[in-house]
Each structure stands twice: as structure tokens, then as C-alpha cells.
Design an enzyme around this catalytic site. Structure first.
Site, PDB file in Angstrom:
ATOM      1  N   ARG A   1      -3.196  -2.553   7.002  1.00  0.00           N
ATOM      2  CA  ARG A   1      -4.405  -1.737   6.960  1.00  0.00           C
ATOM      3  C   ARG A   1      -5.372  -1.742   6.258  1.00  0.00           C
ATOM      4  O   ARG A   1      -6.543  -1.809   6.415  1.00  0.00           O
ATOM      5  CB  ARG A   1      -3.768  -0.223   7.054  1.00  0.00           C
ATOM      6  CG  ARG A   1      -5.037   0.728   7.530  1.00  0.00           C
ATOM      7  CD  ARG A   1      -4.674   2.225   7.168  1.00  0.00           C
ATOM      8  NE  ARG A   1      -3.287   2.651   7.612  1.00  0.00           N
ATOM      9  CZ  ARG A   1      -2.736   3.685   7.363  1.00  0.00           C
ATOM     10  NH1 ARG A   1      -3.290   4.642   6.732  1.00  0.00           N
ATOM     11  NH2 ARG A   1      -1.280   3.886   7.837  1.00  0.00           N
TER      12      ARG A   1
ATOM     13  N   TYR B   1       4.160   3.578  -1.321  1.00  0.00           N
ATOM     14  CA  TYR B   1       4.500   4.293  -2.800  1.00  0.00           C
ATOM     15  C   TYR B   1       5.347   3.266  -3.443  1.00  0.00           C
ATOM     16  O   TYR B   1       5.324   2.893  -4.526  1.00  0.00           O
ATOM     17  CB  TYR B   1       5.024   5.974  -2.654  1.00  0.00           C
ATOM     18  CG  TYR B   1       3.942   6.578  -2.178  1.00  0.00           C
ATOM     19  CD1 TYR B   1       2.556   6.514  -2.392  1.00  0.00           C
ATOM     20  CD2 TYR B   1       4.242   7.754  -1.437  1.00  0.00           C
ATOM     21  CE1 TYR B   1       1.487   7.240  -2.093  1.00  0.00           C
ATOM     22  CE2 TYR B   1       3.100   8.718  -1.027  1.00  0.00           C
ATOM     23  CZ  TYR B   1       2.106   8.363  -1.527  1.00  0.00           C
ATOM     24  OH  TYR B   1       0.921   9.337  -1.136  1.00  0.00           O
ATOM     25  N   ALA B   2       6.442   2.519  -2.646  1.00  0.00           N
ATOM     26  CA  ALA B   2       7.491   2.077  -3.331  1.00  0.00           C
ATOM     27  C   ALA B   2       6.777   0.642  -3.625  1.00  0.00           C
ATOM     28  O   ALA B   2       6.953   0.201  -4.911  1.00  0.00           O
ATOM     29  CB  ALA B   2       8.669   1.687  -2.273  1.00  0.00           C
TER      30      ALA B   2
ATOM     31  N   LEU C   1       8.857  -2.589   2.872  1.00  0.00           N
ATOM     32  CA  LEU C   1       8.260  -2.331   4.309  1.00  0.00           C
ATOM     33  C   LEU C   1       9.109  -1.003   4.737  1.00  0.00           C
ATOM     34  O   LEU C   1      10.056  -0.636   4.338  1.00  0.00           O
ATOM     35  CB  LEU C   1       8.625  -3.707   4.827  1.00  0.00           C
ATOM     36  CG  LEU C   1       7.740  -4.657   4.855  1.00  0.00           C
ATOM     37  CD1 LEU C   1       8.528  -6.110   5.803  1.00  0.00           C
ATOM     38  CD2 LEU C   1       6.358  -4.604   5.151  1.00  0.00           C
TER      39      LEU C   1
ATOM     40  N   SER D   1       0.793  -1.263   0.071  1.00  0.00           N
ATOM     41  CA  SER D   1      -0.042   0.067   0.055  1.00  0.00           C
ATOM     42  C   SER D   1       0.809   1.119  -0.036  1.00  0.00           C
ATOM     43  O   SER D   1       0.306   2.295  -0.172  1.00  0.00           O
ATOM     44  CB  SER D   1      -0.944   0.033   1.203  1.00  0.00           C
ATOM     45  OG  SER D   1      -0.188   0.105   2.411  1.00  0.00           O
TER      46      SER D   1
ATOM     47  N   SER E   1       6.990  12.546  -2.272  1.00  0.00           N
ATOM     48  CA  SER E   1       6.658  11.118  -2.397  1.00  0.00           C
ATOM     49  C   SER E   1       7.680  10.356  -1.496  1.00  0.00           C
ATOM     50  O   SER E   1       7.259   9.129  -0.939  1.00  0.00           O
ATOM     51  CB  SER E   1       6.344  10.566  -3.647  1.00  0.00           C
ATOM     52  OG  SER E   1       7.703  10.668  -4.594  1.00  0.00           O
TER      53      SER E   1
ATOM     54  N   SER F   1      -1.123  -5.750   3.073  1.00  0.00           N
ATOM     55  CA  SER F   1      -1.224  -4.553   3.673  1.00  0.00           C
ATOM     56  C   SER F   1      -2.089  -4.918   5.145  1.00  0.00           C
ATOM     57  O   SER F   1      -3.173  -5.256   4.658  1.00  0.00           O
ATOM     58  CB  SER F   1      -1.891  -3.538   2.733  1.00  0.00           C
ATOM     59  OG  SER F   1      -2.449  -2.364   3.570  1.00  0.00           O
TER      60      SER F   1
ATOM     61  N   ASN G   1      12.345   9.175  -8.384  1.00  0.00           N
ATOM     62  CA  ASN G   1      12.669   8.580  -7.184  1.00  0.00           C
ATOM     63  C   ASN G   1      11.978   7.191  -6.902  1.00  0.00           C
ATOM     64  O   ASN G   1      12.481   6.286  -6.351  1.00  0.00           O
ATOM     65  CB  ASN G   1      12.566   9.460  -5.912  1.00  0.00           C
ATOM     66  CG  ASN G   1      11.009   9.830  -5.550  1.00  0.00           C
ATOM     67  OD1 ASN G   1      10.491  10.636  -6.701  1.00  0.00           O
ATOM     68  ND2 ASN G   1      10.379   9.696  -4.645  1.00  0.00           N
TER      69      ASN G   1
ATOM     70  N   CYS H   1      17.062   6.072  -2.903  1.00  0.00           N
ATOM     71  CA  CYS H   1      17.023   6.889  -4.167  1.00  0.00           C
ATOM     72  C   CYS H   1      17.910   8.034  -4.546  1.00  0.00           C
ATOM     73  O   CYS H   1      18.364   8.120  -5.427  1.00  0.00           O
ATOM     74  CB  CYS H   1      15.271   7.380  -4.295  1.00  0.00           C
ATOM     75  SG  CYS H   1      14.862   8.348  -2.882  1.00  0.00           S
TER      76      CYS H   1
END
Lengths: 345, 345, 345, 345
Positions: D38, D14-15, D75, D12, D181, D36, D313, D149
């Protein structure tokens, strides 16, 4: 896959550049020539820096254009008309991204473009290249006219409702939030960054030319009013339309109208969520993609229906739906070269 | 100038912070206390970094509030109602920036706020603090209710047209482009920058609460439909309204209606230029100012009138018009402390 | 207050427009004339829409310029030099915002501006209008040369450290994040919004002209290297500098150096917080203000000192410090007309 | 193509979301599970709206994870370490996008992450997944650690210069313009849009953790200082580095160093143009792509070399180079699923 040759006329502009980008990534197309009077002799990546390392094509002057299987015209409105016969002879299939052959009714053309169409007898020979509306005609068409970006956003959102006869016969008001790329690659005081950034410019409060395309392609030629506001996004359109549902119809019927119209469409998504951050169509979500997202909200006590759509003006609004139409015409899978899903975030 | 003391309740939010900023620069006001439950004990500039070096005030908890000449309430909607009597006793003049006392009609309140108003008998005692509409009442009012930002943008743009009886009795459709500051200072997933930046979120397609204020304050309680779209500007509102002019009226009459209504107004500008880059109202131009710019465009052949307005939601839309009303109430020059002209570019 | 007349040469540009805005709100100044060759005859608000309703001034051609108490020149670099004598005769006090008279050393001018200065003997007669450095000289100066925006950001941040002798004699590296307004009002392909928005353009990796001003005004003419990156902010500069503290000095000494230099300065704030969202200088916070915020961070184990400053390039970077200098020159309160606190959010 | 199964832990964020997007479009990968805690039970497109219509996957809780050919861990730093054995057992190839196994030197880990590494003996078993540096090792690695990144942006720009021995043994100063981000999907006051938009926040003036990766992977462990500034771009990094060329070397040698290092690299472009609008690397150009663009400018009279790089990134900086490494590991064409060219404009 047997590659078809494609030449792009007017490739230094944003529409032509976007078609070029998509064509370079398309397994069925081989881009043979790209014209630009101003940049003739330069690598295309000088103008389109995203194409660095993707192609060694250089711009050629339009005079050096040679025949190709497919000719894509990405010229300013009216320029095609000035050399109509010549360009027509240079491609077996001609795909025009300008407004020159989008309309069928010469009177509408004259009203919105301010002069009589020079080749009114040619208008019926062109197919309006909106796959969701004219897929069958596109399959056999050799002359394809790409739709306007605002027209695409409006038409695809409203079409199912008119087709299903759900709306009251009252004017529909359309507000279009458009982007700075819509004004093209030509710089000038109005696009100077310090002036333009943060500015929300009422660009066409009335009289938007795309009204003609919308009205002509909706059943019954309804009264539709467009107001276009140029925000400072670079890409994207968010359309909202205000209409009234006829008595007796409900949200369920609206859902069904969209499902019937678009249930099988690869690039139309109905977006109407009860949770999440992106419950309605949003230009951020579709940026760079060939999707048009469509949603709606019904005000139960008044019957007011707010229809919402979002698309990327340069992809689904211009080069993307043109390539989609070309895929149909060539018998290729309709999504070929158009599968970019967009970003998050 | 004889300074009046002012205390601000809810000063860590954007509305309260903006009033604080304006009050600190106002020669007639002395800010004595600013409350914030969460930030009690901290310097106000910890939350409002623009005030660093401008004041040594610290937030106090609301319990420590002491009487002042003027009490400004910048609390979330409904919070004032929970301690109505207490707050009322703490200021000779009470100025509420929330929606709690904006409406006169308890039925409208209940419809839009989802519960009966707990003090309906108090509603008539409050004056709706829009100077352009209620200047005379404001002069003697001790209870001033600041208007909603979207209501201000809509109301001031439409009022002269309804007052002059220029419009057909058909629904008016209002599209509001709003800003992220409108949702307040409270962070959450919906305001997370990577999600929010570039997003154009249809925030209220129907049912916007400010509809109540607009309808109640327009002559004849006309049918007005609001759709609010949250773009990613931080401040500002651009409103467009779609209406139809009655037969027999012309652009000239619209001009005259605005001139009659606002010819003497210090903070209303009619913007309708034939040249220049900013021909119509634009939130960029009014950012930070107490101006509302209003313009319009008439579609001659249909009678469609597009009305356009722009303001800064936190200034003219909230704290600015509240201070303007306070200036009127105190007998001070109406523009005192509100003369910031905005930026270019 | 006894008003002084001021004429602005080159008032359609961003520097001239900003000085005009500030001057119109200044109780000691009466703007009598504003020149613009291109916009002669037009209201100034055609170009600067923020000034609508604030002045009825029109641009005049430079030929019609008449003498004034104060002449402000906001011309492109070099233009003043072409009519030096004429302009000098038109103001008792002449304030030049260009780079033409900022430097004392003709060799530095030639190195960075690519040609010998035409009036090297005049250079000593001009005072570099940075109040924090040259307040006493400014008091009696009739020829004031406004500093470059990047030079101001760099110089004021580094000056106290060099004066106090805290830095190792090693090169200092300065990275400047600048804005699109810095390139002026002239539109062109490089400032075309779709190209410029979202772009972070390394504008001057080496050889930035403001290096000359920085080096000349720092004790000992140290080796300072500037790299300027143009982001897509419209206004603002964020400067970071990389230096090394001499052995034996600590964070406390850096604090003290800044306090000694700027403890009494009305427009310098030292920003170095342990909590809050804006712990270091940020161009967002100072936008529109005459503040320069300065902060620093020391890496204990290496002695590396990162110095940070932020200002608005058009205000503290150009027109604001020029007006501040003028206030000093005229014996007015130094903050007169410069008290705008900036926004939050 | 024989598809390999891939499960994504922490999908969930961004990576993880970016890896998921790329994996869904990759012909060799079949995403079987996405975890995920959540959002367990929700469609992945609730969180990643770009994936609507692209997959019907739902998030599962991490407890339900089953073995896959490839396990991708996205994670927060440190979370993998808490269940090291368990996760290691769930994939034949394990690809970790966190910082947990990027370093070889436990002392560096402890210095920058503030605690001893719990499994120092495991560190040598992981391969730092930067294809340009460690392609051969990646071919046979079963434990791949994705790079940071900012480290990627810095390392790839500097590596050829150190390898070729072109630089003076003096500290190199690196300034990184990063994006919102980069701070991840978790909302909070610091990422609240009204506060964050327009803000240029000095995020790490000193002590950036990615310093460790940079130093460890450059020949000779040189002294490199990082300063990271978070602007309000959503994606992208622009890196500039300040170094000095050794006497005797010229621009030509720098060119050659880059050509030797990257002449065959599919995702490294050297950008140093004399004309056009995008003469140096720009995060706008590489947005969404797996490219890193690298350029430089040499100040002839001082030997100062400014090195510039730009990347996205989340793609080249995280998920893209991880997938590139996976392509190498699996023996697939290295560019598979990574051929998006980016946009213009």
C-alpha cells in the site's frame, strides 16, 4: 572510552531518575553515587522499577556524597542555593537541573521566584545548557544550568523567528499542554489518580516562571505570554504559539529561518507534512526521545503564524538536553546515549 | 405532560445518538422514528449500547420517515441542503444539528464552507439555538439551528466581555482542546486507537469553521482566532482565550459582566475558586452534563485576561443545548431532561 | 411524594459522594446532613465538583449529626463498629456501605478481616442489600448492609448457575479488573498519577476480602478464588469467571438459568451478541449506571464456561444498589433516581 | 562489526515496524529493503513517524524484493504460505513473525487455524524462536518462527513450573490483558478511538489460537485455558495464571524453579517485592523493553499459585525476541540492540 564519574543529587525524583537512566546507558559515564534522603539504603530500582537488573546502586544520604568528575543536581528549586559552596566543591563540572541558575538577570529571578537571588554575582558564571543556542559556551563551561521543560519547548520554537526578524512586534501567546510528571514525584491530593485522570487543569493561566527564561533568551526580550494546561498525559509537552508575520515575509521565509537555525541540529526536526497521520509535532511521537519537533502553519490572509512544538519534558525538556550539553562539554559525540527513536504506535 | 413526537434523522452518529439518549429520558418527548441508512433494520442499541433495555426502536431508512411534531436532523454538513424541502415538510418544528443554517451572513458561509449557500434567502428564517443569547427568539422559532460545539464553548465565554465592552480592540486568541468524538462515528486510519491514543493532534491551527459562528454572534464582529488541538479525550472541550482588558476595568468588572449575563442561567456556572482541586473549568467535571463552566484569570500588571471554559461537546456543545432550546420552544421547564449532574471522580 | 430525610456519614469519600449525588436527584429523599471531619464547614462541592450549583449543603463534623429517617454510613471499614450504638440510634433505617455487617458468619469475618467481629450477635439482624438475591428481606429491613463492589460483580454473575446446579463441583476462578476509585479518596504514593497511569497492578492475587461475601451467598458455599487486578480506569469492574458445566447441560440451559433468575430484574442485562462492537459486558457501557451486564461463552468441546460481568463499582457496586435497596424498603419504584442510561461513546 | 543485510516484508504493520526500529539501531544489521504494497514509494517515516530523521528508506512493493542475508517476514497469518518457496529463497536466514510455522503438530495447526497446514512436512524444519526454551537449536537454525505475544507471556511464566513438576495435574486458567496494538495497523469500526477508549473487550473468552503454542511447548501438553481481554492500553500484556501446587512443595521451590530456569537469562526478571509500588510484574514497567517480568503469589492454605507476567507485546512479544534469536543465530551478544530499559514514570 575513558569513563567519567558522575554523582546524582536528588536521584529519587523524576528528573534525577531520568538522568540516572540515561547515564547508566552512556558509555562515557560511570554513575558512582545517587542521593536520596528518604530512600537512603534502598536499591534505586525500588523507586525506579525500570532500572531493575540494570544497576545495583543504592541511594545514599546526601551527607555521604563524595567528589566526582561530574555532579548532577536534581533538587527542588532553591535547595541547591542552601548548600551552594558545598555542592560546587564536589564536581569538576556541575550540572544543575533546577531553576536556581538559569537566569542571568537577578531582577527577572526576583520577579518570578518571589525573592532576591542569594548569589546574584554567581549568575554570570553559569551557562544556560541549551545546545541549540549556546553550544560554544557549553564547550568550556564548568557550571551548566539545565533549562526548564516549557522554556525549552517555547524557546526553541520561537528563537529562529525572532533571530530572523520575521515577527511583528506584538505579544506572542503561548499555550503549553503539559503532563503530570512535570509536577514531580511527590504525591498529594492534586495528583490522586481518580481526581487527576481525565482532568485538564489550567495550571498556570498567567505568571508561569518559565516565562523568564523564554524572554531572557529571545532577541529583544519580546512580550511573550504563557498559559500552561496540565492534561493527564504522564510525559510530554505540546506547545502552540500565536504570532503575526511581518508584511513581506512568507511561509518560505519561515522554512528558511528554521533551516538556517536547525539544519545541522541532531535533535531538532521540522515537521510539517501534507499527508500522513502525524503532520505536525505530537508528544506521542517524541515520547522518550531527545527530539524536539517543530512545525508551523501560516494563515495567508491574516499573517497569523501558529508555531507548534513537541518534546518529552523529562528527556529533551530536562535530563536529555542536560546530557546533550554534557556530551558537548566532554567532547563526546553529541548524540551519545541519546539515540532512542521513540515508539510507534 | 402532553407528549410531542420526535423523529431523528441520522441517529447512528454521535450527535444523533446523544439526542436520542436525552429524548428517551425526556417526559415530554416520544421518539417515533430514528433513521440510519447503514443500520436500517437493526435495533438502535446495536450502535448505541447504552440504550440496551431502554428502547426497542430500530433504525429505519430515511425514505420511511413520517411526519412528526419535531424533526431533529443530525446529518453530516450539507446533507440537509440536498433534501431541504422534503425534511422541512416532515416536522412542525425542525431542529438541525449541522452547520447548514447556523450563519446569517452568506459571505461567511461561503468563506468557511467553500461554496455559496444554496438557499441564502432561507438563512434569516433560522434561529441560532443558543439559549443564553437568543432565548426570546427561540420561544417562537420553528426552525432551530444548533450551534457548533467549539463555537458554544468560545461564544458563551467571550460574549459577556464583549457585551460589557471590557476588552481592548485587539485580536483574541482561542485555543480549543477537543475530543475524538468530535470527528464523528466514522472509523478510519486517523481514528485507529493505537495511533490516536496518547496523540495530541493539531487539528486546525487556522481556518476553523466555527470561527464564523463566533464572529457573527459577538458584538462588533471582533477579530477572533481559533486553534483546535484534538487530544485523546473521548468527550469534552477545554477552551482558553487570550485577551486584554481595557484600562480602568478590573477583575470585579469581569465578575459583574458574567453575573449580569448569566446570573439566571440554569446551565452556566462561573468557576473561579481559591481552593480545591478543580479551581477552573475542567472537562472532566462537566462530562455528560449540559453545563458550561466559565472562569478567568487576570494578570494584573499586563491586563491580560485568560478566559477558560469547559463543556461536553456532545451535550452542551450539541444535543444538550438543542434540547434546552426545544424545551424553551415548547414552553417546558428549560432544564427538563437535562439534569444529570456529572460524576466525581 | 412524601420525602424522607437522609443523613450521610462520611460524605467526602467516593462512596458517600456517589450516594449524595444520587440522593440529591431522588424525588423521595431530602439530604439533611453530610458529615466529614476534615472538610467540616466547606461546601460539599469543594470536594465533589459535580455538585456545584446542585446543593448548598456544607459538610458538618460527625458530632453534629442529628436523627434522620435514613442514615447512610460511608465510613472506612471498622469505623462504624467503633460507634455502633450511637449511629444506630440516629436513623430509623440504617444503611451501611462498609464491610462491617455484610457477613453472617463470624468465622468468615475473622478470617478475612483479621479480627473477631465485636458484635457477632448483631450480624443476623442485618440484611445483605443485594436486591436480586434478597428483595423480600429488604422490604422490611431496618438495617441494610451494602455489598462489596467486587462481590456484587461476582455474585450476581455466578448465582443463577449455582442455583440451577449447572456447574461441576470444581473451583471457580474469578479475575476482577478493578479501578482506581476503588481504593478511595485518600491520596498517597500508590495513587500518584504518574505512577498509576498506565499501570496494571495485581492488587490482590489471593485473599481478597470480598471472597467471603461471594462464598457465603452462593448455594453450597462453593470454592471460589478471586484475583483482583487494578487497571487505570477510574470507575468500573470487569469480572471473568472460569467454571465447567456439568455434562448434559448446554448453552441453552445457561441462558435459561439467567432468564429465570433475572428475567424481571430492572438492572440486570444479559449481553451476548453475535454482532456489534460491544458483544459482551464492558465497563465502558455501564459507566455511571446502575446496570450489571452479564454474559457468557461456552467452549463446546471442554465444557468450560467463561462468565463475564461488568458494572460501575461506585453505582451498581456500591451506592446504586444501596439506593435500589432503599427504594424497595421504602416502597418506592425500584428504579427511582437510578435511571441514568450511560454514555455512548 | 561485519554487518548483515536484512530485508523486511510487511514493514508497514506494527510487528514489521517494530523490527525495523530495532534493526535500524542494531550495529550488526543493515536494513536494505522494506516492503509494503500500500505504501510503496513512500518514506517509511510516513507510516512510522518515530523513524523520521533515522532513515531515508522508502517502502518498496514486494515484487522488488532482492536477496538478503536475513529475510524477516511480518505478514498477516497465511500470507507467507502463499509464496513460501519464493520468500524462502530470498534470505539465507528466514525469520517469520507470523503463526505459519510456529507449531510442530499439524493437527494442532488445523484445530486452531481452521484448515490443514499446506506444508506439514516443512514444520519440523522451523525452530520456535523462544531463546529461553530453544537457545541451542536457534544457534544453527536458518528458519526461525517467532512466537505469539500471548504465548510468550504464558509459556515463559509457566514453563519452569511444569519442568520442575511442581503443579497438580489440573487445568491451568490463564487470563491475558492485551492491548489495541495487538490487533494490528488496520483501522476499522472496532478500533475507532471513541468506541475503543475506555473499553475492556472480552476478545477471546475461549479458543485463543496461542493456546496451541503454549500447550505444544509445555512438558506433558497440559490442559491450559486462555481468556484474552483487550483493554485500551496501546502496548503490553499482563498475564495471570491460576494453578495449584502439588503437596509438599513451597514458595521456596517455586523460587528455585524460576532461578534454575532463568538465573542466567538476560531478559527475564523475577519480580516479587515486599515493598515499593511495583511489587509484581506490570506492563507499564516493561513498555518498550525486551524484558519479561515474572512473579507469583502462593495462597498457603489452598496451594493456589497465581503466576503473573508482563511484557511488551511488540518487543519481547514479537520483534524483540525475534531479534534476540537472531543475535543468537549470528553469534552476536544476545542483548545487542535490545538494551532499552523502559521508562519511569
Amino acid at each position: 572510552m575513558d569513563r567519567k564519574t558522575v554523582a546524582i543529587v536528588g536521584g529519587s525524583g523524576y528528573a534525577g531518575g531520568e538522568f540516572l537512566r540515561l547515564a547508566l546507558g552512556h558509555p562515557g559515564l560511570e554513575v558512582t553515587q545517587v542521593t536520596s534522603r528518604r530512600f537512603a539504603g534502598e536499591f534505586v530500582h525500588l523507586v525506579h522499577p525500570n532500572l531493575r537488573g540494570r544497576t545495583s546502586l543504592k541511594f545514599i544520604p546526601p551527607e555521604k556524597l563524595e567528589p566526582a568528575d561530574i555532579l548532577v543536581l536534581a533538587l527542588p528549586h532553591g535547595a541547591f542555593l542552601e548548600e551552594y559552596e558545598r555542592y560546587l566543591g564536589l564536581g569538576k563540572v556541575v550540572l544543575d537541573l533546577s531553576a536556581d541558575f538559569r537566569l542571568k538577570d537577578p531582577a527577572l529571578y526576583e520577579k518570578y521566584y518571589g525573592r532576591p537571588h542569594p548569589f546574584p554575582e554567581e549568575l554570570p558564571r553559569w551557562v544556560y545548557a541549551v545546545p541549540e543556542l549556546y553550544r560554544e559556551r557549553i564547550r568550556t563551561a564548568d557550571r551548566l544550568a539545565g533549562a526548564g521543560c516549557n522554556a525549552t519547548a517555547t524557546l526553541l520554537a520561537l528563537y529562529p523567528l525572532f533571530r530572523a526578524g520575521l515577527l511583528q512586534p506584538r505579544p506572542v501567546f503561548v499555550t503549553l499542554l503539559i503532563s503530570t510528571s512535570a509536577a514531580g514525584r511527590e504525591a498529594g491530593p492534586a495528583s490522586h489518580h481518580p481526581e487527576r485522570a481525565g482532568s485538564y487543569r489550567v495550571y498556570k493561566a498567567t505568571g508561569h516562571r518559565h516565562t523568564a527564561e523564554v524572554v531572557e533568551n529571545l532577541p529583544g526580550r519580546p512580550e511573550v505570554h504563557l498559559t500552561a494546561i496540565a492534561t493527564d498525559r504522564v510525559r510530554g509537552i505540546l506547545m502552540t504559539a500565536q504570532a503575526f508575520l511581518l508584511d513581506g515575509w512568507s511561509e518560505r521565509d519561515v522554512w528558511q529561518a528554521y533551516r538556517e537555525a536547525y539544519g545541522q541540529e541532531p535533535f531538532v526536526r521540522i515537521v510539517k507534512q501534507k499527508k500522513g497521520l502525524f503532520r505536525y509535532p505530537d508528544p506521542k511521537v517524541v515520547e522518550g526521545t531527545n527530539y524536539i519537533d517543530i512545525g508551523f502553519e501560516l494563515e495567508a490572509d491574516t499573517g497569523r503564524l501558529v508555531v507548534i512544538s513537541a518534546l518529552d519534558n523529562l528527556v529533551k525538556g530536562t535530563a536529555g538536553h542536560a546530557l546533550q550539553a554534557l556530551n558537548i562539554r566532554m567532547g563526546w559525540p553529541e548524540t551519545l546515549g541519546l539515540d532512542f527513536p521513540g515508539f510507534h504506535p
